[in-house]
Design an enzyme around this catalytic site. Structure first.
Site, short mmCIF file in Angstrom:
data_model
loop_
_atom_site.label_atom_id
_atom_site.label_comp_id
_atom_site.label_asym_id
_atom_site.label_seq_id
_atom_site.Cartn_x
_atom_site.Cartn_y
_atom_site.Cartn_z
N HIS A 68 0.95 -1.23 -0.08
CA HIS A 68 0.17 0.03 -0.14
C HIS A 68 0.79 1.38 -0.02
CE1 HIS A 68 -3.63 2.19 1.16
NE2 HIS A 68 -2.71 3.12 1.65
N GLU A 69 1.93 1.28 0.98
CA GLU A 69 2.57 2.39 0.92
C GLU A 69 3.63 2.61 -0.17
OE1 GLU A 69 1.93 4.44 3.14
OE2 GLU A 69 0.75 3.61 4.47
#
Length: 209
Positions: A68-69
């Site tokens: 996600h990051e």
């Protein structure tokens, strides 16, 4: 002869501080979720079982968080931004404390980026995280047909990624949904509504474990 301003060529690099923060956040979240799944303070839990829960969380929760990051970072760099992940150590501490009492608010940090950017580009950077979680949920889905450990990994991987996508699409504060909502309410609804419906289905009919 006219000249045109060009953005610098994107380059995906990681500082030692960023790698350290990613590792700390990944490990801390894995332990926090393991504490949630195997509450050692409520009943005697074998060390081996708790270690297995940490490993399970490392594969599912950790991968969901990490990719996600990284999706935010990759898209930000493609738009010519300087982008790095920074862990929020206060929130990581609260994640552990919350897991001990049966409640977990996972906000381990964020990718911070700077540079000239349009509202649309900022929204695309924000969308990259939740969209990545939806793709990961699809990748974990086939594992659910298998028994034992693989099936558990599949179930947890699908559930965590769908919940993470829905949570981050909330149009509030620093969450991804706010940037998308501010840019285009139609696109926001197109992603937010199915994210919430899928997350609701997970909570009501599938569960986390």
């Amino acid at each position: 002869m006219s000249t045109r301003t060009r953005r610098s060529e994107p380059e995906l690099t990681f500082s030692s501080k960023e790698l350290f923060d990613l590792a700390v956040a990944w490990i801390t979240l894995s332990v926090a979720f393991a504490l949630l799944f195997a509450p050692i303070h409520r009943a005697p839990v074998a060390i081996g079982y708790f270690a297995a829960m940490v490993g399970l969380s490392f594969v599912t929760v950790g991968v969901a968080f990490l990719l996600h990051e990284l999706a935010h970072k990759v898209v930000a760099i493609e738009y010519g931004q300087i982008a790095e992940f920074r862990a929020d150590y206060q929130m990581l501490f609260l994640a552990i404390m919350g897991a001990l009492v049966g409640f977990l608010f996972a906000a381990p940090g964020a990718v911070y980026h700077r540079g000239r950017i349009t509202k649309r580009e900022n929204a695309m950077i924000a969308l990259a995280g939740p969209i990545t979680n939806h793709l990961l949920a699809l990748m974990f889905l086939p594992l659910m047909i298998f028994p034992s450990v693989l099936g558990t990994i599949g179930q947890l991987g699908v559930a965590i990624n769908l919940l993470l996508a829905a949570f981050n699409m909330i149009p509030f504060g620093p969450l991804d949904g706010k940037s998308v909502y501010d840019w285009h309410k139609g696109v926001f609804a197109l992603v937010f509504v199915p994210s919430v419906l899928l997350a609701g289905y997970v909570l009501l009919f599938v569960g986390l474990f």
